[in-house]
Scaffold this active site. Sequence first.
Site, short mmCIF file in Angstrom:
data_model
loop_
_atom_site.label_atom_id
_atom_site.label_comp_id
_atom_site.label_asym_id
_atom_site.label_seq_id
_atom_site.Cartn_x
_atom_site.Cartn_y
_atom_site.Cartn_z
N ASN A 1 -8.31 3.24 9.09
CA ASN A 1 -7.52 2.06 9.92
C ASN A 1 -7.51 1.97 11.40
O ASN A 1 -6.98 0.98 12.02
CB ASN A 1 -6.00 2.02 9.33
N GLY B 1 0.59 -0.78 0.11
CA GLY B 1 0.34 -0.11 0.20
C GLY B 1 1.36 0.99 0.02
O GLY B 1 0.60 2.29 -0.24
N CYS C 1 1.58 2.26 11.60
CA CYS C 1 2.86 2.39 11.20
C CYS C 1 3.14 3.73 12.30
O CYS C 1 4.27 4.17 11.76
CB CYS C 1 2.06 2.88 10.29
#
Length: 381
Positions: free
Chosen positions: A151, A71, A326
Amino acid sequence: MENIYLDHAATSPMHPEVIATMTEVMAETFGNPSSIHSFGRQAAGQLERAREIIGKSLGVKYHEIIFNSGGTEGDNTVILETAFGRQQEGRHLITTQIEHPAVINTMKYLETKGFEVTYLPVDRKGNISLADFEAALRPNTILVSIMYGNNEIGNLMPIKEIGERLQEHPAYFHTDAVQAYGNQWIRPHELGVDFLSISAHKINGPKGVGFLFKSDQVKLQPLLRGGEQEEKRRAGTENLAGICGMAKAVELLTEDEREKRRKLYDQFTQKILLALDQAGIDYQVNGDLSNKLPHVLNLRFKGIVNDLLLMKLDLQGIAVSTGSACTAGTIDPSHVLEAMYGKNAPEIKESLRVSFGYGNTLEQVDYFTEQLVASIQELTK
């Protein structure tokens, strides 16, 4: 004590059939797909079969699938190459305040190069306003990049409605569908989407591999240059084992399987919220329960520091998170919750993300809720 993994939005365990497929490819198909001898032709055949499986899953031409590392590469390819390739037409881009860092940080980089970016705000439920989008759209807007499903809170974005509004506008439309693919029925051409980014490791496939859907109706220069792989659209010898593993993961996600999982995830959510209500826990749901991905649940526990709660659950063998993988391990607060509630809002330090997936059971959710309630009660003594 059973270890329970409830952080599937960060990454998902590989399905045994995916592992078996990759093992077979690594053992038996070592040729380079670009080679013209029999070993290369065998590898190329498997590569194209994987492209066919993935293309069918989205209802697109097989040629419109470009294999890559995931992604982040897909997001960067679309944003950077659209910006630099179309800057004579305009230097304005639109995104949202709650995008994945792969989009947000790339947009911020473009701002240092003289581009202008509009970051659409969200309300306290994490939803964007179509009126805000329409007001932001300009004649010189060259790209709109809005994620399919968030997310951290799971909210679904109005992708179809945005696609409709862009039908008569020259801006390209990109969606990061990393969290949604596999959970939602997605048809890019019907949605008016020009680009769509995917990572295999979110759907029980391997890490380090993914794909970018690129409509044949738009032009895009490659981010990586070198060899002529992927029809000169993405240089570098293809990760054949990873791609075949990803294709197997896609094959396993039939519509029946998606529906089965959706129903199970709904049960998970209902059981957790019911248990919290019965225990008298002071909590709130971050996000919009009526408009979300089924596998992501973000909860605030008032007065409870999320890091302490996460550690207590981890000691009980339960894995959850405080937000995006992340940004985990940094001191930066959740930019998604900041966008929803404002900087320094208590929700930022008092929220956990629970995300479900392959292998989770109702019994595991029962144990999780039992430990969650006990941990909160202990922390509030």
